[in-house]
Design an enzyme around this catalytic site. Structure first.
Site, PDB file in Angstrom:
ATOM      1  N   TYR A 144       0.869  -1.182   0.000  1.00  0.00           N
ATOM      2  CA  TYR A 144       0.000   0.000   0.000  1.00  0.00           C
ATOM      3  C   TYR A 144       0.897   1.221   0.000  1.00  0.00           C
ATOM      4  O   TYR A 144       1.849   1.308   0.778  1.00  0.00           O
ATOM      5  CB  TYR A 144      -0.872  -0.019   1.260  1.00  0.00           C
ATOM      6  CG  TYR A 144      -1.812   1.163   1.404  1.00  0.00           C
ATOM      7  CD1 TYR A 144      -2.952   1.266   0.615  1.00  0.00           C
ATOM      8  CD2 TYR A 144      -1.563   2.147   2.350  1.00  0.00           C
ATOM      9  CE1 TYR A 144      -3.820   2.339   0.761  1.00  0.00           C
ATOM     10  CE2 TYR A 144      -2.426   3.225   2.500  1.00  0.00           C
ATOM     11  CZ  TYR A 144      -3.552   3.315   1.702  1.00  0.00           C
ATOM     12  OH  TYR A 144      -4.405   4.376   1.850  1.00  0.00           O
ATOM     13  N   ASP A 239       9.297   2.822  -0.422  1.00  0.00           N
ATOM     14  CA  ASP A 239       8.276   3.516   0.347  1.00  0.00           C
ATOM     15  C   ASP A 239       8.558   3.212   1.816  1.00  0.00           C
ATOM     16  O   ASP A 239       8.204   2.143   2.332  1.00  0.00           O
ATOM     17  CB  ASP A 239       6.888   3.025  -0.071  1.00  0.00           C
ATOM     18  CG  ASP A 239       5.786   3.710   0.728  1.00  0.00           C
ATOM     19  OD1 ASP A 239       6.111   4.389   1.726  1.00  0.00           O
ATOM     20  OD2 ASP A 239       4.608   3.560   0.358  1.00  0.00           O
ATOM     21  N   LYS A 267       4.650   9.538   8.476  1.00  0.00           N
ATOM     22  CA  LYS A 267       4.408   9.046   9.838  1.00  0.00           C
ATOM     23  C   LYS A 267       5.425   9.593  10.863  1.00  0.00           C
ATOM     24  O   LYS A 267       5.248  10.685  11.359  1.00  0.00           O
ATOM     25  CB  LYS A 267       4.377   7.510   9.840  1.00  0.00           C
ATOM     26  CG  LYS A 267       3.222   6.969   8.945  1.00  0.00           C
ATOM     27  CD  LYS A 267       2.824   5.578   9.294  1.00  0.00           C
ATOM     28  CE  LYS A 267       1.896   4.950   8.270  1.00  0.00           C
ATOM     29  NZ  LYS A 267       0.499   4.994   8.574  1.00  0.00           N
TER      30      LYS A 267
END
Ligand code: HOZ
Length: 430
Positions: A144, A239, A267
């Site tokens: 994702y 990622d 994050k």
């Protein structure tokens, strides 16, 4: 457990917010429950509006590696807010942040701040396409990369949790440029390159998959991606929105010793505020406007509050050499405890872990290394386990296909309580 107030608020929210939530996986749909509305959180604990307190192992899905509301971050945000909350003009703290990221993340020579991980990945593939003058990208089933159109093809996280890995609204012309391969299967990548050769701009990969539950890269997989992209003149994008500053100061690239061309971050770099970033080789990053022709911009990019929270967080890692060793020790204890508990309860399960991110899968297999394999996990059993854990004061992700995170605020007592509750829950499973 009384959650009447949360239930009432969920009903209210559903009237005006689609599904009652601002991000789908929060809705507790796949575990057939009603989400808890949170009142406050501090350190390792999170409290709902009914007054129930839990030890939190979600940590806002990764950012809270120092625990909730550490005083140093609250002080930094408060201090910054006194001087204004957004200027839309350069500030010194943006350069400090960029210098620290370039120092800590081995392959990053220049970096651009954005506002979320999704923005980072969307911008990184635009840049990769602009740089290579090619259009296709390769992603892995179950990985994702946020909700950009190009990535909602066999996507992980909420998309698989809710059984929606390919979203309506993504046009055929966009979908056609996203090629999917199988995680941990280098042959599946080679097949794509031999077919599409000089049309592939980049491979984007979560170096440790965290959004189909944790899936660990097999030895040689990441290096294999490095070799194949080099061979065909494509870029490699890691990622690291989850793994960045979680596995090591320099993320998964430092942990595994494989250097990508571009890295996306999010994050943890925001210290709990909304931030993303993407960075990498100078020659590629210098293609960005205003230096080069690839456009990307943002009113709130490099926001002073977010930079203040992020900078304090990164400085903390930089000045605490034992930080990741301690996290590893605690996470290893949890992994060993989960495995012991599974044996004691006679329940089949697989615990996948790298550093402080892990997933306990309910599955009969010996190991889980791919999307197809993790998808055979028993979601009904996870749902039951999730609610039993909640009843014992343990807050886990409301989905079998997400990671749990150990953070620096978890005390020995928190971890002992987790393992005790874990055994009790496993023993009660049907
Ligand atoms: N996609 C996020 C987890 N991998 C969910 C974020 C959220 O719901 O807050």
């Amino acid at each position: 457990m009384n959650i009447e107030k949360s239930k009432k608020e969920f009903a209210r929210a559903q009237e005006v917010i689609p599904g009652g939530v601002n991000s789908p996986v929060r809705a507790f749909k796949s575990v057939k429950g009603s989400p808890l509305f949170i009142k406050k959180a501090k350190g390792s604990k999170i409290e709902d509006i009914d007054g129930n307190t839990f030890i939190d192992f979600v940590g806002s899905w990764g950012p809270m590696i120092l625990g909730h509301a550490p005083d140093m971050i609250i002080d930094a945000i408060t201090d910054a807010a006194q001087r204004g909350t957004s200027y839309g003009a350069p500030t010194i703290i943006e350069s400090e942040m960029a210098e620290l990221i370039c120092k800590m993340v081995p392959s990053v020579e220049k970096v651009r701040m954005v506002n979320s991980g999704t923005e980072a990945t969307m911008s990184a593939i635009r840049l990769a396409r602009g740089y290579t003058k090619r259009e296709k990208i390769v992603k892995f089933a179950g990985c994702y990369h946020g909700h950009g159109d190009s990535f909602l093809i066999k996507a992980g996280s909420g998309a698989i949790t809710l059984g929606l890995p390919d979203s309506p609204g993504v046009t055929k012309s966009i979908a056609i440029d996203t090629l999917t391969a199988d995680y941990n299967n280098i042959e599946s990548v080679e097949r794509l390159f031999s077919e599409y050769k000089d049309q592939i701009a980049a491979i984007i990969v979560e170096p440790v998959a965290g959004n189909m539950g944790v899936v660990v890269p097999n030895a040689g997989f990441l290096q294999g991606l490095r070799d194949i992209t080099k061979k065909y003149g494509a870029l490699l994008i890691f990622d690291e929105v989850i793994t960045g500053f979680r596995l090591a100061k320099g993320g998964a690239q430092e942990y595994y010793g494989v250097m990508p061309d571009l890295t996306t971050l999010g994050k943890i770099i925001g210290g709990g505020l909304p931030v993303g970033a993407y960075g990498g080789r100078k020659d590629i990053m210098d293609m960005l406007a205003p230096l080069g022709p690839v456009y990307q911009a943002g009113t709130l990019s490099g926001n002073p509050l977010a930079m203040a929270a992020g900078l304090v967080t990164l400085k903390y890692f930089d000045s605490h050499p034992d930080f990741y060793t301690n996290l590893e020790k605690n996470a290893a204890k949890v992994e060993a405890g989960f495995k012991r508990n599974l044996r004691e309860a006679g329940i089949k399960g697989v615990v996948n872990r790298v550093g402080s991110m892990m997933t306990l899968f309910f599955n009969d297999k010996e190991k889980l290394e791919s999307f197809d394999e993790v998808m055979t996990s028993d979601r009904e059993r996870y749902a039951e386990f999730f609610h039993l854990s909640l009843e014992s004061g343990i807050y886990l992700a409301p989905s079998q296909f997400e990671a749990m995170f150990i953070n620096a605020s978890h005390s020995d007592e928190d971890l002992d309580n987790l393992l005790k509750a874990n055994l009790e829950a496993l023993l009660k499973l049907k």
